[in-house]
Enzyme design. Sequence first.
Site, mmCIF file in Angstrom:
data_model
loop_
_atom_site.group_PDB
_atom_site.id
_atom_site.type_symbol
_atom_site.label_atom_id
_atom_site.label_comp_id
_atom_site.label_asym_id
_atom_site.label_seq_id
_atom_site.Cartn_x
_atom_site.Cartn_y
_atom_site.Cartn_z
ATOM 1 N N SER A 263 33.264 37.429 55.294
ATOM 2 C CA SER A 263 34.497 37.421 54.503
ATOM 3 C C SER A 263 35.429 36.277 54.883
ATOM 4 O O SER A 263 35.703 36.039 56.067
ATOM 5 C CB SER A 263 35.232 38.752 54.671
ATOM 6 N N LYS B 273 35.232 49.695 47.019
ATOM 7 C CA LYS B 273 36.251 49.574 45.971
ATOM 8 C C LYS B 273 36.443 50.857 45.167
ATOM 9 O O LYS B 273 37.534 51.114 44.659
ATOM 10 C CB LYS B 273 35.922 48.400 45.052
ATOM 11 N N ASP C 19 41.705 41.419 41.637
ATOM 12 C CA ASP C 19 40.619 40.579 41.123
ATOM 13 C C ASP C 19 40.869 40.208 39.662
ATOM 14 O O ASP C 19 40.619 39.070 39.244
ATOM 15 C CB ASP C 19 39.269 41.299 41.224
#
Length: 275
Positions: free
Chosen positions: A14, A65, A102
């Site tokens: 990440s 998520k 996002d």
Amino acid sequence: MRRAAVLGSPIAHSLSPVLHRAAYADLGLDHWSYDRFDVDEAALPGFIEGLDASWAGLSLTMPLKRAIIPLLDGVSDTAASVEAVNTVVLAEDGRRTGDNTDIPGMIAALRERGVEKVESAAILGAGATASSALAALAEICTGPVTAFVRSSARAGEMRAWGERLGVDVRIADWADAAEALHAPLVIATTPAGTTDALAAAVPDRPGTLFDVLYEPWPTVLATRWSAVGGPLVGGLDLLVHQAVLQVEQMTGCAAAPLAVMRAAGERALAGRPEY
């Protein structure tokens, strides 16, 4: 001290710590830290319950998520629209609120390249990122969106997301994916290497390609697209724009330093010591 972190599994790759730490340094938030933790779905409830009052926010990546949603006190309309949370803001009173940066991150990345509205679009792939792409297209695409998929199950999912988001989704077989490259906007949401074979079919005057990968970069498709002069939006653009929104939500600062964060990401991807 105020704490934030990115959670997921695997998580070692990440870039979020690089981006957030660069923002903290530029904003003078010396008392803030941002780390990464390898947390899977089974471990997530215990991790969340173990957070103390020093925690201000979390970034979520796969596979968390959707798993995070039952653990929250509230979810934004944006996140609810795709049943995916990538940002959690932890209030001082203990309330946990989920959001999805996002989707607005995609829109901001496209606008930065001059893409405000398109008459139609194509999506390569039908995974989790494709649903966020559909939600973004619901805001900027005035006509149909063609999704190129490999299976009937994925086709059904994309149709369902289209109905939910108010997008006219049309399904095409992956074998015909080269046709996607003639759309005014092409969003590639597939894993590394999947679109390499399409590079030879890039038209002489393509529209805009948004390839959500940032490593490896550029992809074979992106390289060919750029070579013929096509406008290009990359995965780092998306990553930085969504991280800007996360920093602003978690810290309360009005404007996170986009250019500083992008430069930090570019250095990291180039393999410099800052990473």
